[in-house]
Design a protein around this motif. Structure first.
Motif, mmCIF file in Angstrom:
data_model
loop_
_atom_site.group_PDB
_atom_site.id
_atom_site.type_symbol
_atom_site.label_atom_id
_atom_site.label_comp_id
_atom_site.label_asym_id
_atom_site.label_seq_id
_atom_site.Cartn_x
_atom_site.Cartn_y
_atom_site.Cartn_z
ATOM 1 N N ALA A 117 61.477 69.777 30.317
ATOM 2 C CA ALA A 117 61.009 70.143 28.976
ATOM 3 C C ALA A 117 60.573 71.610 28.936
ATOM 4 N N LEU A 118 59.827 72.047 29.931
ATOM 5 C CA LEU A 118 59.359 73.436 29.977
ATOM 6 C C LEU A 118 60.523 74.417 30.111
ATOM 7 N N LYS A 119 61.515 74.043 30.919
ATOM 8 C CA LYS A 119 62.687 74.900 31.089
ATOM 9 C C LYS A 119 63.497 74.970 29.792
ATOM 10 N N THR A 120 63.601 73.839 29.099
ATOM 11 C CA THR A 120 64.309 73.813 27.817
ATOM 12 C C THR A 120 63.611 74.723 26.813
ATOM 13 N N GLN A 121 62.294 74.637 26.775
ATOM 14 C CA GLN A 121 61.511 75.493 25.886
ATOM 15 C C GLN A 121 61.758 76.965 26.203
ATOM 16 N N GLU A 122 61.828 77.280 27.477
ATOM 17 C CA GLU A 122 62.079 78.666 27.899
ATOM 18 C C GLU A 122 63.454 79.142 27.435
ATOM 19 N N LEU A 123 64.467 78.280 27.550
ATOM 20 C CA LEU A 123 65.825 78.651 27.154
ATOM 21 C C LEU A 123 65.939 78.877 25.644
ATOM 22 N N LEU A 124 65.082 78.224 24.879
ATOM 23 C CA LEU A 124 65.140 78.339 23.414
ATOM 24 C C LEU A 124 64.158 79.376 22.870
ATOM 25 N N LYS A 125 63.518 80.103 23.768
ATOM 26 C CA LYS A 125 62.418 80.991 23.399
ATOM 27 C C LYS A 125 62.792 82.004 22.326
ATOM 28 N N ASN A 126 63.932 82.644 22.425
ATOM 29 C CA ASN A 126 64.324 83.693 21.476
ATOM 30 C C ASN A 126 65.505 83.275 20.611
ATOM 31 N N LYS A 127 65.554 82.003 20.265
ATOM 32 C CA LYS A 127 66.699 81.458 19.538
ATOM 33 C C LYS A 127 66.369 81.037 18.102
ATOM 34 N N ASN A 128 65.295 81.558 17.531
ATOM 35 C CA ASN A 128 64.892 81.222 16.162
ATOM 36 C C ASN A 128 64.665 79.727 15.973
ATOM 37 N N ILE A 129 64.071 79.109 16.990
ATOM 38 C CA ILE A 129 63.686 77.696 16.940
ATOM 39 C C ILE A 129 62.251 77.601 17.439
ATOM 40 N N ARG A 130 61.425 76.842 16.729
ATOM 41 C CA ARG A 130 60.055 76.617 17.180
ATOM 42 C C ARG A 130 60.018 75.336 17.998
ATOM 43 N N VAL A 131 59.663 75.464 19.256
ATOM 44 C CA VAL A 131 59.677 74.328 20.184
ATOM 45 C C VAL A 131 58.251 73.977 20.584
ATOM 46 N N TYR A 132 57.872 72.715 20.394
ATOM 47 C CA TYR A 132 56.558 72.210 20.800
ATOM 48 C C TYR A 132 56.737 71.064 21.787
ATOM 49 N N LEU A 133 55.784 70.928 22.694
ATOM 50 C CA LEU A 133 55.793 69.841 23.675
ATOM 51 C C LEU A 133 54.632 68.891 23.395
ATOM 52 N N THR A 134 54.882 67.590 23.538
ATOM 53 C CA THR A 134 53.794 66.619 23.367
ATOM 54 C C THR A 134 52.790 66.738 24.498
ATOM 55 N N ARG A 135 53.212 67.238 25.642
ATOM 56 C CA ARG A 135 52.302 67.586 26.734
ATOM 57 C C ARG A 135 52.926 68.738 27.507
ATOM 58 N N SER A 136 52.113 69.723 27.859
ATOM 59 C CA SER A 136 52.615 70.883 28.599
ATOM 60 C C SER A 136 52.072 70.912 30.020
ATOM 61 N N TYR A 137 51.318 69.870 30.392
ATOM 62 C CA TYR A 137 50.812 69.737 31.755
ATOM 63 C C TYR A 137 50.682 68.255 32.071
ATOM 64 N N ASP A 138 50.152 67.944 33.239
ATOM 65 C CA ASP A 138 50.123 66.559 33.707
ATOM 66 C C ASP A 138 48.988 65.773 33.054
ATOM 67 N N LYS A 139 49.232 65.307 31.839
ATOM 68 C CA LYS A 139 48.256 64.460 31.151
ATOM 69 C C LYS A 139 48.980 63.268 30.539
ATOM 70 N N PHE A 140 48.213 62.215 30.242
ATOM 71 C CA PHE A 140 48.795 61.015 29.643
ATOM 72 C C PHE A 140 48.611 61.059 28.137
ATOM 73 N N VAL A 141 49.683 60.758 27.399
ATOM 74 C CA VAL A 141 49.642 60.699 25.940
ATOM 75 C C VAL A 141 50.157 59.341 25.507
ATOM 76 N N GLU A 142 49.398 58.654 24.668
ATOM 77 C CA GLU A 142 49.828 57.348 24.166
ATOM 78 C C GLU A 142 51.140 57.490 23.397
ATOM 79 N N LEU A 143 51.963 56.427 23.432
ATOM 80 C CA LEU A 143 53.288 56.480 22.810
ATOM 81 C C LEU A 143 53.203 56.819 21.324
ATOM 82 N N TYR A 144 52.301 56.149 20.605
ATOM 83 C CA TYR A 144 52.190 56.400 19.174
ATOM 84 C C TYR A 144 51.741 57.827 18.902
ATOM 85 N N ASN A 145 50.859 58.363 19.747
ATOM 86 C CA ASN A 145 50.372 59.727 19.555
ATOM 87 C C ASN A 145 51.461 60.768 19.783
#
Length: 457
Positions: free
Chosen positions: A277-305
């Motif tokens: 996911a982080l590498k994908t975000q890096e590849l899209l960095k200057n491509k006129n796309i806003r990329v967000y990650l549900t987690r950017s480090y080692d944390k747990f996120v509930e499925l619904y969240n």
């Protein structure tokens, strides 16, 4: 017997015993309490209630039969220890255990968990000590997201703060938000953004019970809208200049205590998914796309969240990244892609149950969500087909595209797929991920598919 020789040993044992007696310290609003102010008996810790003055409480004890605790205009407790009852805020009654109170030299000592209840404090213990703190809303996260028509700032708290106020900055475009009844566990927060619309978000503990959040913009704001949802404060800011780049949410599966699939060499699905996911975000960095990650480090996120996050930022596409496993046969490998299967009635009931909506009273809201989801499915299939094309072009074995009822796909409003990159149980696959070769390859497969989907390549 030589008592002179035995005396130092006896003193040493007494000291050791004393240390073990108070093996943990007591902290009041994170500050250590002098041990003269609390006692231990039968495994219980009793604090001298008068010590609460350090938290600006008023404590009145006119006799052994009455104890009154007040905090400004927000909390009051009238306690009758011998009668084993307390009246909280003149309305709620609380049954007590008189063994949790000690009256010594005209001072009340109260067991910590009981004191937390009658003084409206948070109480917890760990290996280092006992803690009594203000029962404040703790800031869990804060972030800003560029949406198609506005900038959205979302502040997540452990519970609903008392209140908040928004002020315009005078020195720069932006806002100051004063949040009462809240704290930042890490003391301060600051995040810088690399775009021309949002420059920085800063948060600091202004006082014991007040947080100040500063939002510094790169462009003038027209107006803002406040939204309060349980423990969330949302500020939607309309700027003078519009931005239309599509929004993609990448969702690295699992995290923290949930490792997901495990490879033979100990590789964890949660780590591989995040790296891709982080590498994908890096590849899209200057491509006129806003990329967000549900987690950017080692944390747990509930499925619904995870799905809720995508909805909050107004995502145009959601990609959940996972890895498969089949321990019964480690030679199995290949990619799989899933989109949400659909039944109008079944989905309506699912939405109503998850979002606490009434099927009759909230009929219009539910029908709107059903239509949104139904319309997103053809686009989900379209993106799945683009992924399949890229997978085959890169000579990765491909297994299938399936309809399924994964929660992260069900609750996202936008087109969404769950991408099982490969089988981590396969030794060849695991080594390719550990070396980084497959991290780069699958990130390129996803990023190229995203660019083609939005017609940017």
């Amino acid at each position: 017997m030589n008592y002179n020789k035995k005396l130092p040993l006896l003193i040493f044992l007494i000291i050791i015993f004393s240390i073990q007696l108070f093996s943990k310290d007591l902290f009041l609003q994170w500050k250590k309490v002098d041990r003269l102010n609390y006692i231990e008996e039968n495994g219980k810790i009793f604090l001298n209630v008068s010590y609460l003055k350090h938290l600006e409480y008023d404590v009145i004890s006119t006799s052994e039969n009455l104890l009154i605790i007040k905090f400004q205009d927000t909390w009051s407790a009238v306690v009758f220890p011998n009668a084993q009852i307390a009246i909280l805020n003149s309305s709620e009654s609380l049954t007590l255990d008189k063994n949790n109170f000690k009256y010594i030299n005209k001072n009340y000592y109260v067991e910590l968990s009981t004191l937390a209840q009658i003084a409206n404090l948070e109480y917890f213990t760990n290996s280092k000590g006992y803690y009594l703190n203000y029962n404040l809303a703790k800031l869990k996260s804060i972030d800003g997201f560029l949406m198609n028509e506005r900038l959205r700032v979302i502040m997540e708290f452990s519970m609903k703060p008392e209140k908040y106020e928004v002020y315009s900055l005078t020195s720069a475009p932006g806002y100051l938000i004063k949040i009462y009844g809240a704290e930042i566990p890490e003391v301060s927060f600051s995040k810088t953004y690399n775009n021309k619309f949002l420059k920085q978000i800063k948060a600091m503990q202004h006082s014991k019970k007040e947080i100040w959040v500063t939002i510094i913009l790169g462009a003038e704001a027209k107006k803002y809208t406040k939204i309060t949802e349980n423990g969330r404060i949302i500020l939607d800011i309309e700027l003078t200049e519009k931005f239309t780049a599509p929004i993609v949410v990448l969702d690295p599966g699992h995290g923290d205590f949930d490792p997901g699939a495990l490879g033979y060499l100990g590789t964890k699905e949660k780590d591989v998914a995040l790296k891709v996911a982080l590498k994908t975000q890096e590849l899209l960095k200057n491509k006129n796309i806003r990329v967000y990650l549900t987690r950017s480090y080692d944390k747990f996120v509930e499925l619904y969240n995870r799905a809720k996050f995508a909805n909050d930022v107004g995502a145009d596409l959601f990609v959940s990244i996972h890895l498969n496993s089949y321990l019964e046969n480690r030679s199995v490998r290949g990619s799989e892609i899933y989109y949400f299967s659909f039944s109008n009635d079944k989905y309506a009931r699912k939405i109503a149950r998850k979002e606490n909506l009434d099927m009759k009273k909230n009929k219009d809201i539910i029908e709107s969500r059903v239509i949104e989801k139904k319309n997103s499915i053809p686009e989900s299939k379209k993106f799945a087909e683009l992924l399949r094309k890229r997978i085959k072009e890169n000579n990765i074995p491909f297994r299938s595209i399936h309809a399924a009822e994964f929660a992260v796909l069900a609750y996202t409003k936008c087109p969404a797929v769950l991408f099982e990159l490969e089988f981590l149980s396969n030794p060849t696959v695991e080594i390719s991920f550990k070396s980084g070769v497959y991290i780069d390859l699958f990130a390129k497969i996803i990023s190229d598919s995203i660019l083609e989907y939005f017609g940017l390549k």
